[in-house]
Design an enzyme around this catalytic site. Structure first.
Site, short mmCIF file in Angstrom:
data_model
loop_
_atom_site.label_atom_id
_atom_site.label_comp_id
_atom_site.label_asym_id
_atom_site.label_seq_id
_atom_site.Cartn_x
_atom_site.Cartn_y
_atom_site.Cartn_z
N HIS A 198 0.74 -1.30 0.02
CA HIS A 198 0.06 0.00 0.01
C HIS A 198 0.89 1.30 -0.14
O HIS A 198 2.01 1.32 0.28
CB HIS A 198 -0.93 -0.04 1.13
CG HIS A 198 -0.25 0.20 2.51
ND1 HIS A 198 -0.27 -1.20 3.43
CD2 HIS A 198 0.46 1.06 3.20
CE1 HIS A 198 0.39 -0.89 4.43
NE2 HIS A 198 0.76 0.47 4.37
P1 TYD Z 1 -1.65 -2.76 8.13
O1 TYD Z 1 -0.94 -1.37 7.95
O2 TYD Z 1 -2.52 -3.25 6.83
O3 TYD Z 1 -0.44 -3.47 7.94
P2 TYD Z 1 0.79 -4.22 6.84
O4 TYD Z 1 0.89 -3.18 6.10
O5 TYD Z 1 1.91 -4.72 7.85
O6 TYD Z 1 -0.06 -5.32 6.40
O7 TYD Z 1 -2.23 -2.96 9.17
C1 TYD Z 1 -2.57 -4.49 9.80
C2 TYD Z 1 -4.07 -4.25 10.63
O8 TYD Z 1 -3.75 -3.44 11.42
C3 TYD Z 1 -4.92 -3.51 10.07
O9 TYD Z 1 -6.19 -4.25 10.31
C4 TYD Z 1 -5.17 -2.03 10.46
C5 TYD Z 1 -4.55 -2.40 11.94
N1 TYD Z 1 -4.02 -1.22 12.01
C6 TYD Z 1 -4.34 -0.37 13.21
O10 TYD Z 1 -5.64 -0.34 13.93
N2 TYD Z 1 -3.54 0.66 13.71
C7 TYD Z 1 -2.37 1.13 13.06
O11 TYD Z 1 -1.50 2.08 13.58
C8 TYD Z 1 -1.71 0.26 11.94
C9 TYD Z 1 -0.32 0.26 11.57
C10 TYD Z 1 -2.50 -0.80 11.66
#
Ligand code: TYD
Length: 137
Positions: A52
């Protein structure tokens, strides 16, 4: 990995005596006020993460244990970066597509972020990212 507009490393001071201590402060090392921190650990090595870009959020990534491979892409160029030292950070600007690959069992990532968590700040579709990136010049 050589630095350029897409790949910007942040080198933190490291104090070594009986052990090692690394510190970061704003604005000396981190180029934005830190509003959120999060860490990623116990990631399944089979699954890459990220895929992303953020519309507004800037971040700095540190690999505190083991190592990680990060792909960054600004819509024009793509680069592969390896992080394997707690004192070496990778600055991730807004509108930079990023993917984290090759997690080890022991990899610990620490992320400092400029903005609060907001699902609307995410662009999770690569084609949409390319379109928005082109539109914003
Ligand atoms: P995501 O940013 O999609 O992680 P990655 O890029 O490592 O796959 O986040 C994973 C999950 O965590 C998603 O459900 C959103 C949640 N999240 C939060 O609630 N707060 C945060 O600060 C972050 C970074 C993620």
């Amino acid at each position: 990995m050589r630095e350029n507009e897409l790949v910007r490393f942040i080198y933190l001071p490291k104090i070594t005596d009986d052990g090692s201590l690394v510190f970061a402060q704003t604005p000396d090392h981190i180029p934005f006020p830190i509003n959120r921190i999060y860490s990623i650990f116990d990631a399944d090595p089979k699954f890459p993460r990220g895929f992303h870009a953020h519309k507004k959020t800037q971040q700095v990534l540190f690999c505190l244990n083991s190592d990680i491979k990060i792909i960054v892409d600004d819509g024009k160029k793509r680069a592969t970066v390896f992080l394997d030292k707690p004192e070496h950070g990778l600055f991730l600007d807004k509108m930079v597509w990023h993917e984290m690959h090759d997690f080890k069992k022991k990899t610990i990532l620490l992320v400092l972020a400029s903005n609060l968590y907001d699902p609307d700040d995410y662009i999770r579709d690569y084609k949409e990212f390319l379109g928005l990136s082109k539109a914003s010049g």
